[in-house]
Design an enzyme around this catalytic site. Structure first.
Site, PDB file in Angstrom:
ATOM      1  N   GLY A   4      -4.682  29.986 -17.594  1.00 30.92           N
ATOM      2  CA  GLY A   4      -3.935  30.821 -16.653  1.00 30.92           C
ATOM      3  C   GLY A   4      -2.471  30.817 -17.037  1.00 30.92           C
ATOM      4  O   GLY A   4      -2.131  30.579 -18.202  1.00 30.92           O
ATOM      5  N   LEU A   5      -1.612  31.086 -16.086  1.00 26.92           N
ATOM      6  CA  LEU A   5      -0.191  31.160 -16.430  1.00 26.92           C
ATOM      7  C   LEU A   5       0.305  29.862 -17.055  1.00 26.92           C
ATOM      8  O   LEU A   5       1.002  29.874 -18.066  1.00 26.92           O
ATOM      9  CB  LEU A   5       0.631  31.480 -15.184  1.00 26.92           C
ATOM     10  CG  LEU A   5       0.541  32.923 -14.718  1.00 26.92           C
ATOM     11  CD1 LEU A   5       1.424  33.137 -13.509  1.00 26.92           C
ATOM     12  CD2 LEU A   5       0.935  33.877 -15.826  1.00 26.92           C
ATOM     13  N   ALA A   6      -0.076  28.731 -16.463  1.00 30.94           N
ATOM     14  CA  ALA A   6       0.404  27.459 -17.003  1.00 30.94           C
ATOM     15  C   ALA A   6      -0.214  27.192 -18.375  1.00 30.94           C
ATOM     16  O   ALA A   6       0.496  26.879 -19.341  1.00 30.94           O
ATOM     17  CB  ALA A   6       0.069  26.322 -16.037  1.00 30.94           C
ATOM     18  N   GLY A   7      -1.520  27.336 -18.480  1.00 28.70           N
ATOM     19  CA  GLY A   7      -2.213  27.013 -19.725  1.00 28.70           C
ATOM     20  C   GLY A   7      -1.855  27.943 -20.865  1.00 28.70           C
ATOM     21  O   GLY A   7      -1.558  27.494 -21.979  1.00 28.70           O
ATOM     22  N   HIS A  43      -3.585  31.347   3.728  1.00 33.99           N
ATOM     23  CA  HIS A  43      -2.768  32.561   3.632  1.00 33.99           C
ATOM     24  C   HIS A  43      -3.017  33.446   4.842  1.00 33.99           C
ATOM     25  O   HIS A  43      -4.150  33.716   5.189  1.00 33.99           O
ATOM     26  CB  HIS A  43      -3.111  33.305   2.348  1.00 33.99           C
ATOM     27  CG  HIS A  43      -2.092  34.311   1.968  1.00 33.99           C
ATOM     28  ND1 HIS A  43      -1.931  35.476   2.664  1.00 33.99           N
ATOM     29  CD2 HIS A  43      -1.169  34.329   0.983  1.00 33.99           C
ATOM     30  CE1 HIS A  43      -0.951  36.174   2.114  1.00 33.99           C
ATOM     31  NE2 HIS A  43      -0.470  35.495   1.096  1.00 33.99           N
ATOM     32  N   ARG A  75       4.030  31.025   5.283  1.00 30.22           N
ATOM     33  CA  ARG A  75       2.604  31.270   5.425  1.00 30.22           C
ATOM     34  C   ARG A  75       1.932  30.356   6.441  1.00 30.22           C
ATOM     35  O   ARG A  75       1.103  30.808   7.229  1.00 30.22           O
ATOM     36  CB  ARG A  75       1.932  31.087   4.065  1.00 30.22           C
ATOM     37  CG  ARG A  75       2.347  32.172   3.108  1.00 30.22           C
ATOM     38  CD  ARG A  75       1.836  31.930   1.723  1.00 30.22           C
ATOM     39  NE  ARG A  75       2.133  33.109   0.910  1.00 30.22           N
ATOM     40  CZ  ARG A  75       1.850  33.204  -0.377  1.00 30.22           C
ATOM     41  NH1 ARG A  75       1.300  32.190  -1.009  1.00 30.22           N
ATOM     42  NH2 ARG A  75       2.126  34.294  -1.033  1.00 30.22           N
ATOM     43  N   HIS A 107      -6.110  29.769   0.362  1.00 31.84           N
ATOM     44  CA  HIS A 107      -5.512  30.535  -0.718  1.00 31.84           C
ATOM     45  C   HIS A 107      -5.023  29.666  -1.882  1.00 31.84           C
ATOM     46  O   HIS A 107      -5.186  30.005  -3.041  1.00 31.84           O
ATOM     47  CB  HIS A 107      -4.339  31.318  -0.153  1.00 31.84           C
ATOM     48  CG  HIS A 107      -3.599  32.120  -1.163  1.00 31.84           C
ATOM     49  ND1 HIS A 107      -4.234  33.038  -1.962  1.00 31.84           N
ATOM     50  CD2 HIS A 107      -2.294  32.161  -1.513  1.00 31.84           C
ATOM     51  CE1 HIS A 107      -3.351  33.599  -2.757  1.00 31.84           C
ATOM     52  NE2 HIS A 107      -2.167  33.086  -2.524  1.00 31.84           N
ATOM     53  N   ARG A 159       3.452  26.055   0.207  1.00 33.94           N
ATOM     54  CA  ARG A 159       4.111  26.780  -0.866  1.00 33.94           C
ATOM     55  C   ARG A 159       4.647  28.107  -0.351  1.00 33.94           C
ATOM     56  O   ARG A 159       3.983  28.789   0.422  1.00 33.94           O
ATOM     57  CB  ARG A 159       3.112  27.058  -1.992  1.00 33.94           C
ATOM     58  CG  ARG A 159       3.692  27.847  -3.140  1.00 33.94           C
ATOM     59  CD  ARG A 159       2.714  28.004  -4.276  1.00 33.94           C
ATOM     60  NE  ARG A 159       1.562  28.814  -3.946  1.00 33.94           N
ATOM     61  CZ  ARG A 159       1.578  30.143  -3.826  1.00 33.94           C
ATOM     62  NH1 ARG A 159       2.700  30.804  -4.014  1.00 33.94           N
ATOM     63  NH2 ARG A 159       0.479  30.808  -3.519  1.00 33.94           N
ATOM     64  N   LEU A 213       3.470  31.590  -9.283  1.00 32.90           N
ATOM     65  CA  LEU A 213       3.640  32.153 -10.616  1.00 32.90           C
ATOM     66  C   LEU A 213       4.827  31.488 -11.292  1.00 32.90           C
ATOM     67  O   LEU A 213       4.803  31.140 -12.469  1.00 32.90           O
ATOM     68  CB  LEU A 213       3.859  33.662 -10.521  1.00 32.90           C
ATOM     69  CG  LEU A 213       2.745  34.451  -9.839  1.00 32.90           C
ATOM     70  CD1 LEU A 213       3.069  35.937  -9.840  1.00 32.90           C
ATOM     71  CD2 LEU A 213       1.423  34.231 -10.542  1.00 32.90           C
TER      72      LEU A 213
END
Lengths: 232, 253, 657
Positions: free
Chosen positions: C41-44, C265, C329, C421, C455, C461
């Site tokens: 994903g974004l991190a990986g 969420h 949230r 979420h 969060r 992201l």
């Protein structure tokens, strides 16, 4: 990257189809314009003179070689592409997407083209061989006609004779219909293939293509009909 | 919205693995709610199969909200089923009525070999991206994000191309199994941005070469891809790719 | 036991100092060092790309068929960055402060400050990669506001920001694959960490197509495997999102921090029936323009359009006038639950509230009429113009809503309800993102570090990319600099053999239960226990019951599970069984953690601990710590505490009024 690669890639092959297609469209314009002379009401004089000009002048003769090359490339490449593309899906679908996703004639360019090719063979036999190769070997020679003291091939008379047969007339009409649908897709597709990507231009070209696909084949189809019904 | 339940006949492609021969198999599912998604209907069927001691049907799916591009069923002759601009996971059973027979096939293309049942291998798409679908910028080299203004319409058009989810429906729908819509979406996305300029020529040449190598067909502009694309990627991107290709081919040394 | 390794010095200088003094690996040595990355994903993906660029030998694994499909792709709203392009007073400090406050003072200051510092670089990096962010007519980047903040710092690409960022990272990753720096293993699932001499040295992965087990060596292992929201069965996570990689690490000695911190969420499409397999999020950005309300009358069955303005209760605007519909949230979710529990819910299930765009449509319509100089536009014309504006902003979300519910949100208000979420908890990591197992790192949602107990929107992201692009490239060097002397270990090593055997034993065990119930049915039951007793509101009694029920469920799972098919083939049911088995164990730990934390903070709301007007009541005196759990055998954990020291920010009661 070599030029060879550019023209042998999948996109390049399509480019060849697009460029030759546009060239053949130009040819159609010349052809239909010339043949429209049959309706001049002068019993074929203007038409025969025009045909003579095309056959007896150097530039059109040279262009004619290009025309044959164009046809040849378009046909060979077309068949090769159709076969290659078909092979890309070894197992087919049980239910096809069909007309929901695209027009039947867009998917049938190969078949339409084949019909046109069959017609072309007949057409060349009817008119091109006698006018260019008449008298050589067994090829039958065209009758002659004289205008202002000069002798011309009477191609007009030849048309009249050929189009006496209702079978031939029907075959010509079928070919014109095939041509119409071939053009309905081919005209706008050729321009997309050579990279016209502006939405407005694409819309204009599609409209123009549709108009061309109706008017030009209709004009061609009216020629045998006119002869058969004795309008000229 | 009126809710209703339905009984359906399903004709599903079953294939044990890549080397075996597959065949259609008939199933019946009952009391399917119109509120369910198509994949939830498959979940019901699979639970039924497991209960009956049969192997459940393998199909690709993940996010189930229409963005990951994993789901890939060819439903009644159309990739992702009857709705426009939609993915299979977002297709809901409202689209069907009681007594319908639904035929479900995998994506069919030589370049997308079947792995099992309705699952296919789409790694060819990754390799096409590897051939040039990127901007070569190493981490940490970037200038300020606002250093290079980009006209809004260009940015929007680039985004419209970048929306591609790489599901492969375009290939599945195309009579030539061509990947040109996928490819052109990436070429357009990057060619429209100033950041993509330096590699513009090599990108399109290399990506097309890779696409050919993977065994996709060529584009004949039938428009079936555009008609089925869940993200409504426009056919004009293919024309842009052609232009980019000609330009690159003619000017590349 | 927990040493967070926070650099000394003032908060502002920590990261710079760290970067200036951490150890480096020279290019020739980088080529000899292998790094395994699990998850793309974004991190990986960003980590794999960056480390590949630096010259390390990287192997990346994902269970999806392509790295581009990781669930980061589904993030809709945007990504925060302290750019202050809007000139509205934003700064690194404000982003840092908002994140700490949003997290209800349960996050580590140093990590969050670093996150805020690198946030601006992320935007630059992504723009350079060709991410088509939304822009203004002048060609500059556009921003929008998001919950829990009073500045506009969220960058976005329509409702598909996650997709665009992930595709950017994916392309960078594929570029490294093409260059040979990264080797990609798709449709592979990590099933065990291999430890040699106490250090992480590799993984056992299963090729999901062939069903075979593979051994992979690495000098370090990075887990970028996302969150564990699917423990609730119904969540906004992808069907495949799972805790398995993190859980294996946990069982190998990595402590698990704050497992009970789950984000619910507020704006999701409500459940429609028992068949439901997942929940769909409607971006938080909708709360910029939508107004949330319920009828003032209990059990009102009238259609929304028939309820006059004065009979509507805009409860968020009423309770939180300062932030209104843009409260964080956790606050928005609890307020929705409170209204529904009191009997004011709408829709057939009564488990939903309205999110209404009528006011926004009219407001935009009037602006548009002004712009076009139509002074005498009729209301219908104004509404038509307003709908166009709303369509441009949220069109894809509205379409998605209509596909799922069959209702047209331009005409009738959306029905929404909270859903699981994001999970703030995760593997405990130090400042360098290293877990308690040397050489084993956790990035992105898989770790616990930056979001505390809640969060803020558009921060996931940011964190994923910060970890991957800008943090790990430095911190991993600090570890690997000492590893240049360790040669690659052959995968014939006995530790690999033992790890592989334990994986294959477990798979065989799962296959050989040959019971009657499917994996899905167990997962559903687990989800129900978790949602009812460890969901939006928790209490001691419920949590104790949940623990007992989960233990019973675990027993039943291991004695009555039915997994069809074979081991050595593509077998999605077996994949699921492996994951659900881990979820069951995790569920128990989450309840334990929630039971231990006798306070309410952020996403963790204990009914026993609330103020008179129903707000969360923190207990900073006793619980200002990270609850980090060490695995000590079946259903057995030891709690370690990392006490949180707030040097810069003074924790106060969160107030959004």
């Amino acid at each position: 990257m070599t030029w060879k690669q550019v023209f042998t890639s999948s996109v390049g092959k399509k480019l060849v189809m697009g460029f030759t297609g546009i060239f053949l469209i130009l040819f159609l314009i010349v052809h239909v314009g010339l043949n429209a002379c049959i309706w001049a009401g002068d019993n074929g004089e203007m038409f025969n003179k025009a045909a003579h000009f095309m056959g007896a002048t150097v530039v059109p003769r040279v262009l004619e070689i290009g025309l044959f090359a164009g046809f040849f490339l378009h046909i060979i490449q077309g068949y090769m592409l159709a076969a290659q593309n078909k092979a890309k899906r070894p197992v087919g679908y049980a239910v096809n997407y069909g007309n929901r996703g695209s027009k039947w004639y867009s998917r049938s360019m190969g078949i339409l083209g084949s019909l046109i090719l069959l017609f072309l063979i007949m057409h060349v036999y009817h008119f091109w061989t006698p006018s260019r190769l008449g008298g050589i070997g067994n090829v039958h020679e065209l009758a002659a006609v004289e205008y202002n003291g000069r002798e011309y091939h009477n191609l007009f008379l030849e048309m009249k004779m050929v189009f006496e047969s209702p079978v031939v007339v029907i075959l010509y009409i079928v070919a014109c219909i095939s041509l119409a649908y071939h053009l309905a897709h081919g005209f706008q597709s050729a321009f997309r293939t050579i990279g016209v990507h502006n939405k407005r231009y694409n819309m204009m070209l599609t409209a123009l293509g549709n108009g061309f696909a109706i008017i030009v084949p209709l004009a061609f189809a009216m020629m045998p009909v006119s002869f058969y019904l004795g309008w000229v | 919205m009126e809710h209703y339940t339905m009984n359906l006949n399903l004709k599903v492609w079953r294939q044990k693995n890549n080397s075996s021969k597959g065949a259609f198999k008939l199933y019946r599912v009952e009391n399917i709610s119109s509120e369910m998604s198509f994949l939830e209907m498959f979940d019901v069927l699979n639970e039924q199969l497991i209960h009956d001691g049969e192997e459940p049907i393998a199909f690709d799916h993940d996010c189930r909200e229409g963005i990951c591009g994993t789901c890939s069923m060819y439903i009644n002759g159309k990739p992702h089923g009857p709705w426009q601009a939609n993915t299979t996971c977002q297709l809901h059973m409202r689209a069907f009525k009681d007594g319908d027979t639904i035929v479900v096939e995998p994506w069919r293309a030589g370049a997308f070999p079947v792995i099992k049942d309705l699952m296919v291998d789409r790694s060819a798409f990754d390799r096409i991206i590897q051939a040039g679908g990127y901007i070569s910028v190493n981490t940490g080299n970037a200038v300020d994000g606002n250093a290079l203004p980009i006209a809004k319409d260009k940015a929007d058009e680039s985004f419209a191309a970048a929306m591609c989810i790489g599901c492969g429906a375009c290939v599945a729908a195309c009579k030539n199994s061509s990947a040109m819509l996928f490819l052109s979406a990436k070429v357009s996305h990057l060619a429209l941005l100033p950041q993509g300029e330096p590699e513009r020529k090599s990108r399109v040449m290399n990506m097309v070469a890779q696409m050919d190598k993977e065994g996709f067909g060529s584009c004949t502009n039938t428009g079936a891809c555009e008609a089925t694309c869940p993200k409504e990627i426009s056919l004009t991107h293919i024309a842009r790719l052609n232009k980019e290709y000609i330009f690159a081919g003619v000017t590349e040394k | 036991m927990l040493d967070a390794k926070i650099p000394a010095g003032p908060l502002d200088d920590k990261w710079n100092d760290y970067k200036g003094h951490c150890k480096l690996v020279n290019p020739a040595n980088k080529r000899k060092l292998e790094i395994i990355i699990v998850g793309t994903g974004l991190a990986g993906a960003s980590a794999a790309a960056s480390l590949g660029e630096m010259g390390y030998k990287v192997k990346a694994f994902c269970f999806q068929d392509s790295p581009r499909r990781a669930h980061s792709i589904a993030a809709q709203g945007g990504i925060n960055a302290a750019k202050n392009y809007q000139n509205d007073g934003d700064s690194v400090f404000r982003l840092f402060y908002d994140t700490i406050k949003g997290g209800d003072y349960r996050a580590r200051e140093s990590n969050v400050h670093r996150l805020a510092e690198v946030s601006a670089n992320i935007i630059d990096q992504c723009v350079a990669q060709g991410v088509p962010f939304a822009r203004e007519y002048g060609g500059l980047l556009s921003n929008r506001s998001f919950g829990g903040t009073q500045v506009q710092r969220t960058f976005y690409a329509a409702g598909q920001t996650g997709q665009q960022l992930l595709i950017g990272a994916y392309q960078a990753l594929e570029r490294q694959v093409a260059l040979g720096n990264v080797k990609m293993y798709s449709r592979h699932e990590m099933l065990e960490i291999v430890k040699i001499d106490g250090k992480a040295r590799g993984i056992i992965a299963r090729d999901l197509v062939k069903g075979t087990l593979e051994r992979h060596f690495g000098h370090a292992v990075l887990l970028c495997s996302g969150g564990y929201g699917n423990v609730f069965y119904l969540s906004t996570n992808a069907m495949g999102s799972n805790v398995t990689a993190a859980w294996k690490a946990h069982r190998q000695g990595a402590v698990f921090a704050n497992p009970c911190f789950t984000q619910i969420h507020p704006t999701c499409i409500p459940v429609s029936g028992d068949h439901q397999s997942k929940l769909t999020l409607m971006s938080e950005s909708l709360r910029n323009d939508g107004r949330i309300w319920v009828p003032k009358q209990k059990g009102d069955t009238r259609k929304a359009s028939d309820i006059p303005e004065e009979e509507r209760d805009y409860y968020l605007e009423r309770r939180y006038p300062a932030f209104g519909n843009l409260v964080p949230r956790d606050v928005a979710s609890r307020a929705a639950k409170e209204r529904c529990d009191e009997g004011y819910g709408v829709g057939s299930s009564k488990q939903a509230v309205y999110l209404d765009f009528a006011a926004a449509i009219e407001r935009y319509g009037r602006t548009e009429a002004n712009k076009q100089g139509k002074d005498h536009a009729s209301l219908d014309e104004i509404i038509a113009m307003g709908k166009e504006v709303v369509k441009e902003k949220y069109g894809n979300l509205f379409d998605m809503y209509e596909k799922i519910t069959g209702e047209n949100p331009y005409e009738v208000p959306m029905r929404i309800y909270p859903a699981v979420h994001y999970t703030m908890g995760g593997l405990w990591v130090d400042y360098e993102l290293q877990t308690t197992v040397p050489g084993l790192y956790a990035l992105g949602e898989a770790n616990f570090s930056d979001h505390g107990a809640n969060r803020l929107g558009a921060s996931a992201l940011m964190q994923g990319l910060a970890d991957g692009y800008f943090v790990i490239p430095y911190t991993i060097g600090n570890y690997l600099a000492d590893e240049i002397y360790s040669k690659a270990v052959s995968t014939d090593h006995e530790a690999f053999a033992a790890a592989e055997k334990s994986v294959s034993d477990r798979i065989n065990q799962l296959m050989n239960i040959k019971g009657k119930q499917s994996v899905e049915s167990f997962h559903k039951r687990l989800g129900k226990i978790m949602w009812d007793k460890c969901g939006m509101a928790r209490n001691a009694q419920g949590l104790q019951e949940a623990i007992t029920e989960i233990q019973a469920l675990k027993k039943e799972f291991w004695s009555d599970l039915k997994v069809p098919g074979e081991v050595n083939e593509m077998n999605p049911e077996l994949d699921k069984a492996n994951r659900v088995a881990d979820f069951i164990e995790l569920g128990e730990l989450m309840c334990k953690d929630a039971l231990n934390r006798n306070e309410s903070c952020g996403g963790h709301f204990r009914e026993e601990y609330q103020t008179e007007d129903g707000e969360a009541l923190r207990d900073d005196a006793n619980y200002m710590y990270v609850g980090a759990w060490e695995y000590a055998g079946d259903s057995n954990w030891t709690l370690h505490k990392e006490v949180l020291n707030y040097e810069v920010i003074k924790p106060t009661q969160r107030n959004y009024k």
